[in-house]
Enzyme design. Structure first.
Site, PDB file in Angstrom:
ATOM      1  N   GLY A  59     -44.794  91.102  14.509  1.00 23.21           N
ATOM      2  CA  GLY A  59     -45.982  91.854  14.957  1.00 23.21           C
ATOM      3  C   GLY A  59     -47.131  91.401  14.061  1.00 23.21           C
ATOM      4  O   GLY A  59     -46.978  90.736  13.084  1.00 23.21           O
ATOM      5  N   GLU A  60     -48.304  92.079  14.395  1.00 24.78           N
ATOM      6  CA  GLU A  60     -49.469  92.073  13.631  1.00 24.78           C
ATOM      7  C   GLU A  60     -49.918  93.185  13.365  1.00 24.78           C
ATOM      8  O   GLU A  60     -50.428  93.820  14.618  1.00 24.78           O
ATOM      9  CB  GLU A  60     -50.313  90.958  14.239  1.00 24.78           C
ATOM     10  CG  GLU A  60     -51.368  90.666  13.195  1.00 24.78           C
ATOM     11  CD  GLU A  60     -52.116  89.087  13.187  1.00 24.78           C
ATOM     12  OE1 GLU A  60     -51.493  88.354  14.043  1.00 24.78           O
ATOM     13  OE2 GLU A  60     -53.073  89.147  12.470  1.00 24.78           O
ATOM     14  N   GLY A  62     -52.769  95.870  11.091  1.00 21.63           N
ATOM     15  CA  GLY A  62     -54.249  95.770  10.664  1.00 21.63           C
ATOM     16  C   GLY A  62     -54.483  94.905   9.149  1.00 21.63           C
ATOM     17  O   GLY A  62     -55.395  94.584   8.826  1.00 21.63           O
ATOM     18  N   PHE A  63     -53.333  94.811   8.666  1.00 19.11           N
ATOM     19  CA  PHE A  63     -53.169  93.976   7.452  1.00 19.11           C
ATOM     20  C   PHE A  63     -52.781  92.587   7.534  1.00 19.11           C
ATOM     21  O   PHE A  63     -52.669  91.835   6.460  1.00 19.11           O
ATOM     22  CB  PHE A  63     -52.237  94.562   6.312  1.00 19.11           C
ATOM     23  CG  PHE A  63     -52.881  95.960   5.968  1.00 19.11           C
ATOM     24  CD1 PHE A  63     -53.787  96.246   5.033  1.00 19.11           C
ATOM     25  CD2 PHE A  63     -52.127  97.154   6.534  1.00 19.11           C
ATOM     26  CE1 PHE A  63     -54.184  97.639   4.536  1.00 19.11           C
ATOM     27  CE2 PHE A  63     -52.569  98.535   6.206  1.00 19.11           C
ATOM     28  CZ  PHE A  63     -53.670  98.735   5.410  1.00 19.11           C
ATOM     29  N   GLY A  64     -52.489  92.188   8.599  1.00 16.78           N
ATOM     30  CA  GLY A  64     -52.064  90.699   8.872  1.00 16.78           C
ATOM     31  C   GLY A  64     -50.744  90.731   9.605  1.00 16.78           C
ATOM     32  O   GLY A  64     -50.054  91.765   9.729  1.00 16.78           O
ATOM     33  N   PRO A  65     -50.202  89.323   9.777  1.00 17.79           N
ATOM     34  CA  PRO A  65     -48.941  89.458  10.786  1.00 17.79           C
ATOM     35  C   PRO A  65     -47.791  89.477   9.934  1.00 17.79           C
ATOM     36  O   PRO A  65     -47.804  89.255   8.544  1.00 17.79           O
ATOM     37  CB  PRO A  65     -48.990  87.791  11.190  1.00 17.79           C
ATOM     38  CG  PRO A  65     -50.117  87.140   9.960  1.00 17.79           C
ATOM     39  CD  PRO A  65     -51.002  88.056   9.502  1.00 17.79           C
ATOM     40  N   VAL A  66     -46.559  89.950  10.434  1.00 14.23           N
ATOM     41  CA  VAL A  66     -45.338  90.134   9.726  1.00 14.23           C
ATOM     42  C   VAL A  66     -44.303  89.200  10.417  1.00 14.23           C
ATOM     43  O   VAL A  66     -44.196  89.135  11.453  1.00 14.23           O
ATOM     44  CB  VAL A  66     -44.871  91.632   9.853  1.00 14.23           C
ATOM     45  CG1 VAL A  66     -43.808  91.773   9.226  1.00 14.23           C
ATOM     46  CG2 VAL A  66     -46.185  92.426   9.478  1.00 14.23           C
ATOM     47  N   LYS A  80     -44.789  90.100   5.018  1.00 12.64           N
ATOM     48  CA  LYS A  80     -46.385  90.486   5.524  1.00 12.64           C
ATOM     49  C   LYS A  80     -47.411  89.438   4.853  1.00 12.64           C
ATOM     50  O   LYS A  80     -47.530  89.530   3.628  1.00 12.64           O
ATOM     51  CB  LYS A  80     -46.608  91.981   5.112  1.00 12.64           C
ATOM     52  CG  LYS A  80     -47.958  92.385   5.855  1.00 12.64           C
ATOM     53  CD  LYS A  80     -47.973  94.030   5.630  1.00 12.64           C
ATOM     54  CE  LYS A  80     -47.329  94.663   6.796  1.00 12.64           C
ATOM     55  NZ  LYS A  80     -47.802  96.089   6.820  1.00 12.64           N
ATOM     56  N   ASP A 177     -51.737 107.010   5.984  1.00  8.00           N
ATOM     57  CA  ASP A 177     -51.541 106.493   7.402  1.00  8.00           C
ATOM     58  C   ASP A 177     -50.135 107.001   7.834  1.00  8.00           C
ATOM     59  O   ASP A 177     -49.644 106.218   8.670  1.00  8.00           O
ATOM     60  CB  ASP A 177     -51.913 105.051   7.275  1.00  8.00           C
ATOM     61  CG  ASP A 177     -52.561 104.396   8.587  1.00  8.00           C
ATOM     62  OD1 ASP A 177     -52.967 105.226   9.429  1.00  8.00           O
ATOM     63  OD2 ASP A 177     -52.747 103.250   8.709  1.00  8.00           O
TER      64      ASP A 177
END
Ligand SMILES: Nc1ncnc2c1ncn2[C@@H]1O[C@H](COP(=O)(O)OP(=O)(O)OP(=O)(O)O)[C@@H](O)[C@H]1O
Length: 402
Positions: A59-60, A62-66, A80, A177
């Site tokens: 998935g992706e 807010g901090f980038g794709p995983v 990540k 968060d």
């Protein structure tokens, strides 16, 4: 070889230089040192994720794709790739990641290590096989899997994980968060808090906020949204929202109005005051509900979401309350109005201009009294035209090594 002999043999392996070349020894020692430092080579991560194959993408955020990966030793990992928007220098990133990799708890997604490759920065986490909590709790055909025992275990596990981050890890980490999508469940349904410490890795939070999905997430403490006061009590608030979501099966951010209630917290509080709090319980819990435990957790959720941060319990107190048989607990005062940092468009006065329900003096709170008072963080308010636009100074605490 007997069991104990083979154990000794393995233990000595790295130090048996015998027939090996000098260079080989150095490499071996470097490898051991790298392991200690939790540094992963880029090649290792390329091999583990099959060159960051799109099929391996989990998935992706807010901090980038995983990406999902598998190390040579068989361990499954989640990698990540941090988006380039972090302006943090490599050295600082490595220092922060090294610290975060020391955070180890059963209810926290462990950071195994990190990697810097040119301008790329990557984080390597343990892989958590189940879905995130939101994908179960808010899907009608799946939430049946979450019976009351599992939900109570999640409530307790997340509380323990947060207590660890706040008080028992090497330095206080405010998550900022906490939400259902940041709670991952392993194959034994053990909840694990994901994405902790991101504020430390993204010092230019302003940039990061802009890249993130806009929308009200409904978890943020009013004093943080409105005035930028960040303390551990902001996490306690988000935790309280999560507890009430787990009990009601309703997402606070998309709460459908019930009578004159504005949001899930308001609804729960009004029913609680009328002695009818069990009306919020998710119908999917009908067969498994233990009513006195549920009533206790509703009260706990309401205590955590009170408008005045000082009145909210610490996570230590929450863990103590959860470990006791339902019994005497304080009476919750009115809940605060949850907000969001990530709203892209400013709305004209929308009723969120005050920390509703705050019982006097909330603003004078956490800056001076909280254990995290070093956090001078302020977030992009954005929930009201009256809210001050202030810069996020990241809320970094001095690092207390040890
Ligand atoms: N350690 C992990 N094990 C398994 N899956 C993971 C792990 N970490 C993240 N994921 C999955 O990768 C996806 C992206 O996660 P990420 O935490 O980056 O973003 P998010 O939680 O979807 O959004 P946000 O950045 O807003 O929190 C999610 O589907 C998440 O479940």
């Amino acid at each position: 070889m007997t069991k104990s002999n083979s154990f000794l043999h393995n233990l000595m392996k790295p130090f048996k230089f015998g027939s090996r070349r000098e260079g080989g020894n150095e490499e071996e020692l470097e490898r051991i040192a790298a392991q200690e430092q939790k540094i992963f080579s880029y090649d290792t991560l390329l091999a583990a994720t099959k060159n960051f194959n799109p099929h391996h993408k989990l998935g992706e955020g807010g901090f980038g794709p995983v990406y999902k990966g598998k190390l040579d030793d068989g361990r499954e990992i989640a990698v990540k790739k941090l988006s380039q928007s972090s302006n943090q220098g490599s050295k600082e990133f490595m220092n922060e990641a090294k610290l975060l990799a020391r955070v180890q708890h059963r209810n926290v997604v462990n950071l195994l290590g990190y990697c810097v490759h040119g301008t790329e920065k990557l984080l390597v986490y343990e892989y958590v096989p189940h879905e995130s909590l939101d994908k179960l709790l808010f899907k009608s055909h799946k939430r049946e899997q979450l019976d009351w025992k599992r939900r109570l275990d999640i409530i307790t596990g997340v509380a323990r994980g947060l207590l660890y981050l706040h008080e028992d890890s090497h330095n206080c980490i405010i998550h900022r968060d906490i939400k259902a999508s940041n709670i991952l469940l392993d194959d034994k349904w053990v909840p694990k808090i994901a994405d902790f410490g991101m504020a430390r890795l993204f010092p230019e939070d302003q940039t990061h906020v802009n890249t993130r999905v806009a929308g009200t997430n409904g978890y943020m403490a009013p004093e943080y949204v409105m005035h930028g006061h960040l303390s551990v009590k902001a996490d306690v608030f988000s935790y309280g929202v999560l507890v009430l979501e787990l009990i009601s099966g309703q997402r606070n951010s998309s709460f459908s109005l019930e009578g004159d209630a504005h949001n899930l917290l308001d609804w729960a509080y009004k029913l609680y005051k009328k002695g009818r709090c069990l009306e919020i319980v998710d119908p999917a819990l009908a067969a498994s509900a233990v009513t006195d435990q549920i009533a206790m957790c509703i009260q706990l959720g309401l205590l955590c979401t009170q408008g005045d941060p000082q009145l909210r319990p610490s996570m230590r107190r929450v863990v103590v309350m959860l470990s006791k048989k339902p019994g005497h607990m304080e009476e919750p005062t009115r809940p605060g109005v949850p907000g969001s940092r990530y709203r892209r468009h400013r709305r004209p006065n929308n009723g969120l201009t005050s920390t509703a329900g705050t019982s006097g003096g909330a603003d004078s709170d956490s800056r001076t009294s909280d254990s995290s008072s070093n956090y001078t963080t302020t977030a992009t308010a954005g929930t009201s035209s009256a809210a001050p636009e202030v810069l996020d100074t990241r809320g970094k605490r001095p690092i207390l090594e040890g």
